[in-house]
Design an enzyme around this catalytic site. Structure first.
Site, PDB file in Angstrom:
ATOM      1  N   ARG A 180       0.825  -1.219   0.000  1.00 58.64           N
ATOM      2  CA  ARG A 180       0.000   0.000   0.000  1.00 58.64           C
ATOM      3  C   ARG A 180       0.853   1.261   0.000  1.00 58.64           C
ATOM      4  O   ARG A 180       0.501   2.269   0.613  1.00 58.64           O
ATOM      5  CB  ARG A 180      -0.964   0.012   1.193  1.00 58.64           C
ATOM      6  CG  ARG A 180      -1.920  -1.163   1.226  1.00 58.64           C
ATOM      7  CD  ARG A 180      -2.888  -1.165   0.050  1.00 58.64           C
ATOM      8  NE  ARG A 180      -3.743  -2.322   0.069  1.00 58.64           N
ATOM      9  CZ  ARG A 180      -3.490  -3.461  -0.601  1.00 58.64           C
ATOM     10  NH1 ARG A 180      -2.397  -3.557  -1.356  1.00 58.64           N
ATOM     11  NH2 ARG A 180      -4.313  -4.475  -0.537  1.00 58.64           N
ATOM     12  N   SER A 230     -11.379  -0.071   3.713  1.00 62.05           N
ATOM     13  CA  SER A 230     -10.648  -0.527   4.891  1.00 62.05           C
ATOM     14  C   SER A 230     -10.043   0.686   5.602  1.00 62.05           C
ATOM     15  O   SER A 230      -9.248   1.414   5.014  1.00 62.05           O
ATOM     16  CB  SER A 230      -9.545  -1.503   4.492  1.00 62.05           C
ATOM     17  OG  SER A 230     -10.098  -2.663   3.918  1.00 62.05           O
ATOM     18  N   GLU A 299      -5.339   3.574   7.162  1.00 59.27           N
ATOM     19  CA  GLU A 299      -5.159   3.463   5.715  1.00 59.27           C
ATOM     20  C   GLU A 299      -5.900   4.613   5.031  1.00 59.27           C
ATOM     21  O   GLU A 299      -5.497   5.097   3.986  1.00 59.27           O
ATOM     22  CB  GLU A 299      -5.679   2.119   5.195  1.00 59.27           C
ATOM     23  CG  GLU A 299      -5.440   1.903   3.712  1.00 59.27           C
ATOM     24  CD  GLU A 299      -5.661   0.466   3.283  1.00 59.27           C
ATOM     25  OE1 GLU A 299      -6.490   0.248   2.382  1.00 59.27           O
ATOM     26  OE2 GLU A 299      -5.009  -0.422   3.838  1.00 59.27           O
TER      27      GLU A 299
END
Length: 310
Positions: A180, A230, A299
């Site tokens: 990520r 998320s 995130e």
């Protein structure tokens, strides 16, 4: 809006009359979480020239620039965002297949890119068929699902330096991808175009695979209520959702923000405020740390200013 931002708006309107602009744009209309105060000025270019010129003029008028895409991974605070919000979205969403290459403007949605790939018989992007973000955002954060991620298919990334407006070109290897993450998260650059290298596949099998993954997503994720996907990054050992569930936090709420009972990794908006959401995030982080010793890191990208006290 500051006088510098107002002057920038006037200059843009004179120089590019077809450019979409919206003063005092409520960011709740431009994020999937449906939260956020106003941006001083929202600008949506339809081509590279519009992006580059907006950056050049923003630098000349000393106006800060914040870049967003579809807003699927954003939480904007109640005070909103000062300066220009440069939105690379539906007005920059062209997608073309050329042999094994898929070329897309950064505002193209990832499900749309996969749909074009499938029609062209190109394999390698079905994992992105249900990710509700833009190609630009996906490339920036190395988005992924079901064992696939953007780093596996990105071959070229193009755009402009946020401060100077100068163009840049990075190969997939030069993006320095991690989980990520990419180098662009630490650099002041804006993606406007992406080239993906895919492989030839069977159209019918690709359609079936896309449908299967999307069905799994609908079954497991709370897609019927506003969220930012998320909320927390996957920790080194384990999964954020499992830890949150283990701590008995499913369904816990702060105001109108709740931990989804369907998927504990999703914090959802049931009529709350950015303050509710931030407080719930903090509660989840504190509880998980105290009970498991694992620190959860966001995130979701948090932007904007606190609301001024009345």
């Amino acid at each position: 809006m500051t006088k510098e931002c107002a002057a920038l708006e006037a200059h843009l309107r004179q120089e590019m009359p077809g450019l979409f602009m919206k003063p005092h744009a409520p960011m709740s209309e431009y994020t999937t979480l449906r939260l956020g105060g106003p941006a001083d000025l929202l600008v949506e270019p339809h081509d590279d020239h519009g992006v580059q010129r907006t950056l050049e003029l923003a630098e000349a008028f000393h106006v800060p620039v914040t870049v967003i895409g579809h807003g699927s991974n954003l939480l904007v605070k109640s005070g909103g965002i000062r300066g220009v919000v440069l939105r690379i979205a539906s007005r920059m969403s062209d997608i073309q297949a050329d042999g094994e290459l898929l070329c897309a403007q950064a505002g193209a949605m990832m499900p749309a890119a996969n749909a074009v790939a499938v029609l062209a018989g190109l394999s390698g992007l079905t994992f992105a068929g249900g990710i509700p973000g833009t190609i630009g955002g996906g490339v920036l954060m190395n988005a992924g699902a079901y064992g696939g991620e953007m780093s596996q298919v990105v071959t070229l990334v193009e755009g402009f330096d946020r401060l100077t407006g100068h163009p840049f070109r990075y190969t997939g290897e030069e993006m320095h991808y991690g989980y990520r993450s990419s180098r662009l998260q630490q650099e002041d650059k804006i993606i406007t175009k992406v080239t993906l290298r895919l492989s030839h596949g069977d159209k019918d099998k690709l359609k079936e695979e896309t449908a299967e993954l999307n069905a799994r997503r609908r079954e497991k994720q709370p897609l019927d209520v506003p969220s930012a996907g998320s909320t927390f990054r996957r920790p080194a050992n384990g999964f954020a959702a499992a830890l949150i569930d283990q701590c008995g936090l499913k369904g816990v709420s702060v105001g109108g923000a709740s931990v989804s009972e369907k998927h504990a990794g999703f914090l959802v908006n049931r009529g709350g405020t950015p303050e509710d959401f931030l407080s719930l995030m903090a509660l989840v982080q504190q509880t998980v740390l105290e009970k498991t010793g694992v620190a959860l890191h966001p995130e979701v990208c948090i932007l904007g200013e606190e609301k001024e006290a009345e």
